[in-house]
Design a protein around this motif. Structure first.
Motif, PDB file in Angstrom:
ATOM      1  N   UNK A 177      33.693  29.873  22.050  1.00 34.63           N
ATOM      2  CA  UNK A 177      34.319  28.563  21.962  1.00 34.63           C
ATOM      3  C   UNK A 177      33.187  27.533  22.032  1.00 34.63           C
ATOM      4  N   UNK A 178      33.047  26.730  20.988  1.00 38.69           N
ATOM      5  CA  UNK A 178      32.046  25.659  20.991  1.00 38.69           C
ATOM      6  C   UNK A 178      32.687  24.388  21.524  1.00 38.69           C
ATOM      7  N   UNK A 179      31.959  23.627  22.333  1.00 38.43           N
ATOM      8  CA  UNK A 179      32.579  22.455  22.979  1.00 38.43           C
ATOM      9  C   UNK A 179      31.501  21.537  23.540  1.00 38.43           C
ATOM     10  N   UNK A 180      31.959  20.447  24.135  1.00 40.56           N
ATOM     11  CA  UNK A 180      31.054  19.520  24.825  1.00 40.56           C
ATOM     12  C   UNK A 180      31.712  19.171  26.170  1.00 40.56           C
ATOM     13  N   UNK A 181      32.212  20.212  26.843  1.00 42.58           N
ATOM     14  CA  UNK A 181      32.982  19.992  28.067  1.00 42.58           C
ATOM     15  C   UNK A 181      32.110  19.525  29.229  1.00 42.58           C
ATOM     16  N   UNK A 182      30.783  19.618  29.062  1.00 44.52           N
ATOM     17  CA  UNK A 182      29.907  19.102  30.119  1.00 44.52           C
ATOM     18  C   UNK A 182      29.947  17.574  30.147  1.00 44.52           C
ATOM     19  N   UNK A 183      30.278  16.944  29.026  1.00 45.10           N
ATOM     20  CA  UNK A 183      30.352  15.483  28.955  1.00 45.10           C
ATOM     21  C   UNK A 183      31.812  15.029  28.903  1.00 45.10           C
ATOM     22  N   UNK A 184      32.574  15.586  27.953  1.00 42.84           N
ATOM     23  CA  UNK A 184      33.995  15.212  27.837  1.00 42.84           C
ATOM     24  C   UNK A 184      34.801  16.235  28.612  1.00 42.84           C
ATOM     25  N   UNK A 185      34.782  16.039  29.944  1.00 46.43           N
ATOM     26  CA  UNK A 185      35.280  17.074  30.845  1.00 46.43           C
ATOM     27  C   UNK A 185      36.776  17.291  30.683  1.00 46.43           C
ATOM     28  N   UNK A 488      44.605  12.944  36.940  1.00 48.70           N
ATOM     29  CA  UNK A 488      44.710  13.002  35.483  1.00 48.70           C
ATOM     30  C   UNK A 488      43.837  11.953  34.827  1.00 48.70           C
ATOM     31  N   UNK A 489      42.676  11.681  35.397  1.00 44.85           N
ATOM     32  CA  UNK A 489      41.768  10.678  34.829  1.00 44.85           C
ATOM     33  C   UNK A 489      40.351  11.017  35.257  1.00 44.85           C
ATOM     34  N   UNK A 490      39.411  10.520  34.452  1.00 49.95           N
ATOM     35  CA  UNK A 490      38.011  10.836  34.762  1.00 49.95           C
ATOM     36  C   UNK A 490      37.402   9.726  35.606  1.00 49.95           C
TER      37      UNK A 490
END
Ligand code: NAI
Length: 495
Positions: A177-185, A488-490
């Motif tokens: 799975x490719x992602x950018x979950x480190x930034x767009x958590x 439910x928010x960053x």
């Protein structure tokens, strides 16, 4: 013989009719017309020219919906005016949620990897509906424009399930799975989480995840380590073109857009207006997309026979003008297709031949037409509680001046001001003097100590926004809620 299936065909613009005619002629030679009736529909430039901003006639829409499959050539996107890309419109209106693209080393198509003797065979599944492709964009202030990035749990589930099921069917051993979950958590975090949840049903498939920037480097350095990669829409769009480059370019990369009801098979290159009408276009990408379509309806024997004939032809050095050994003369579209026809029954020798299964029946069954748009859901009945709100303002004030105004506005409400951020970076109560601010702020209000979470609904937040709107331009607001107790928010960067 099984019943004849109907497939809608839109030949497309520019080189579209040339490569589509060549492909259908080839398919007929392999016996596909014993099972499939290709019904031509009107889509593209000629329809736009009649003032139809969708680019497809009503009759075309009806035939595609009746058929459940559209085989399309490239189509011109009108420049200016109201006309949108048919490709995007079609994928979205028919909910073809998974873009499936395969990348394979082809003989006679020289790349850095083929020269190094590295054989590539892998695929990318890209989510096709959501992400920034929703096109929800607004101008928020003089200087700020927003594009909303929407990722839903059921949207993720559909595409991950398709990826795993396809991997299982094709015997693919490994999915990343490719992602950018480190930034767009939260958004990419959800995409990754749903990948892991879906993957539990497919324990025989090795699973991993990779941050998309590292993925791009890995793909260039060691592409052979991948079996299948599943990605959100925008990242998948970029990565899949990168992958096409690894095997020789867009002319060699087929594409399928798969939905529960309607699927679209198309070449990924454009209409090539510079060579249209000259009979020299390369039909390989459309042929390969057509092979994906034949496999979609279980014409596996015909697809394998055709693929081996194409590989044998490429291997023999026969090529159109856009690729191959330039010291040898190129052939036109018709001669290229005739050579493939001559090779029906032959197999390539320098790359693995495709195993030809026994003849079978078509397997495609149209799902019943839904009565209306369906609501798809993953999470239900979570307990949600309102704990505050973020209010977005168009304001040229300094963070400090804005904070004073906001504190005054909330003084007699259940909320306290907890944060002001600008372009996602916290600028109040603390921040750096080096942070440059633009004329658009997020102001966060959270319930005061002593107020029970969930003690009231969103009306108090709306009342606060109403009060602020008396002296500020409120662009939008977002509720701050917990879902089963989870925020439910960053948080802002620097918070
Ligand atoms: P393009 O892919 O049509 O052409 C780029 C270059 O590749 C040109 O030099 C062309 O001659 C060559 N080329 C492309 N396909 C070829 C083939 N099969 N055989 C030999 N050479 C080939 O991209 P461009 O010029 O940016 O777009 C032209 C039109 O196509 C635009 O209106 C664009 O909106 C549309 N388009 C449609 C797509 C689709 O329907 N899926 C995808 C991409 C562009």
């Amino acid at each position: 013989m099984s019943q004849t299936l109907q497939i809608a065909v839109a030949k497309g613009d520019g080189i579209g009719p040339e490569i589509m005619d060549a492909t259908l002629d080839l398919f007929a030679a392999a016996g596909v017309s014993n099972f499939v009736h290709f019904r031509e529909v009107e889509m593209g430039a000629s329809v736009f020219a009649k003032g139809n901003s969708r680019g497809m006639s009503d009759d075309a829409v009806r035939v595609v919906e009746d058929s459940g499959i559209l085989f399309k050539g490239p189509m011109e996107t009108p420049k200016g005016g109201g006309g949108k890309s048919i490709n995007v419109t079609a994928r979205k209106m028919w909910n073809a949620f998974a873009n499936f693209r395969t990348f394979k080393t082809l003989p006679g198509v020289e790349t850095v990897y083929s020269k190094a003797g590295i054989y590539l065979e892998f695929s990318v599944v890209r989510e096709n509906i959501e992400d920034t492709y929703g096109g929800v964009e607004h101008r928020l202030s003089n200087d700020m424009i927003q594009c909303k990035r929407l990722i839903s749990a059921p949207g993720c589930d559909e595409v991950h399930r398709f990826a795993f099921q396809t991997a299982r069917k094709l015997g693919v051993k490994k999915i990343h799975c490719g992602h950018k979950a480190n930034i767009m958590k939260m958004t990419d975090g959800l995409f990754l989480e749903r990948f892991k949840v879906t993957g539990r049903d497919f324990p025989e498939i090795e699973q991993g995840d990779v941050i998309v920037d590292a993925l791009c480097m890995n793909l260039v350095v060691k592409p052979q380590q991948h079996g299948m990669i599943v990605l959100p829409n925008l990242q998948g769009d970029i990565v899949s073109d990168l992958c096409a480059g690894l095997v020789g370019g867009l002319g060699f990369a087929p594409s399928a857009n798969i939905g529960n009801h309607i699927s679209i098979f198309e070449a990924v290159h454009g209409t090539a207006p510079d060579i249209a009408g000259r009979g020299i276009a390369n039909p390989t990408s459309l042929i390969l997309s057509g092979l994906m379509m034949l496999r979609h309806i279980c014409l596996n024997k015909e697809a394998a026979t055709l693929e081996n004939a194409l590989l044998a032809t490429l291997e023999s050095g026969i090529h159109t003008g856009d690729f191959g050994d330039k010291s040898k003369p190129s052939v036109g579209t018709k001669d290229f297709t005739a050579a493939i026809k001559n090779n029906l029954g032959n197999k390539p020798k320098t790359v693995p031949a495709v195993e030809v299964p026994a003849a079978g029946e078509t397997c495609f069954v149209r799902a019943p037409k839904p009565a209306g748009p369906q609501v798809i859901r993953t999470f239900k009945n979570l307990v949600t509680q309102v704990v505050g709100c973020d209010i977005y303002l168009d304001s040229p004030l300094s963070p400090l001046a804005l904070a004073e105004e906001m504190q005054r506005a909330c003084s007699d409400t259940p909320f306290k001001l907890t944060l002001i951020s600008n372009r996602g970076t916290q600028v109040w109560p603390t921040g750096s003097v080096y942070t440059e601010c633009v004329d658009y702020y997020r102001v966060r209000f959270e319930i005061k100590e002593g107020v029970t979470p969930g003690a009231f609904g969103q009306s108090r937040c709306v009342a606060l926004m109403d009060k602020i709107a008396e002296s500020f331009t409120v662009c939008s607001y977002e509720l701050l809620r917990t879902f089963d107790g989870v925020k439910g928010y960053s948080l802002a960067q620097g918070q």
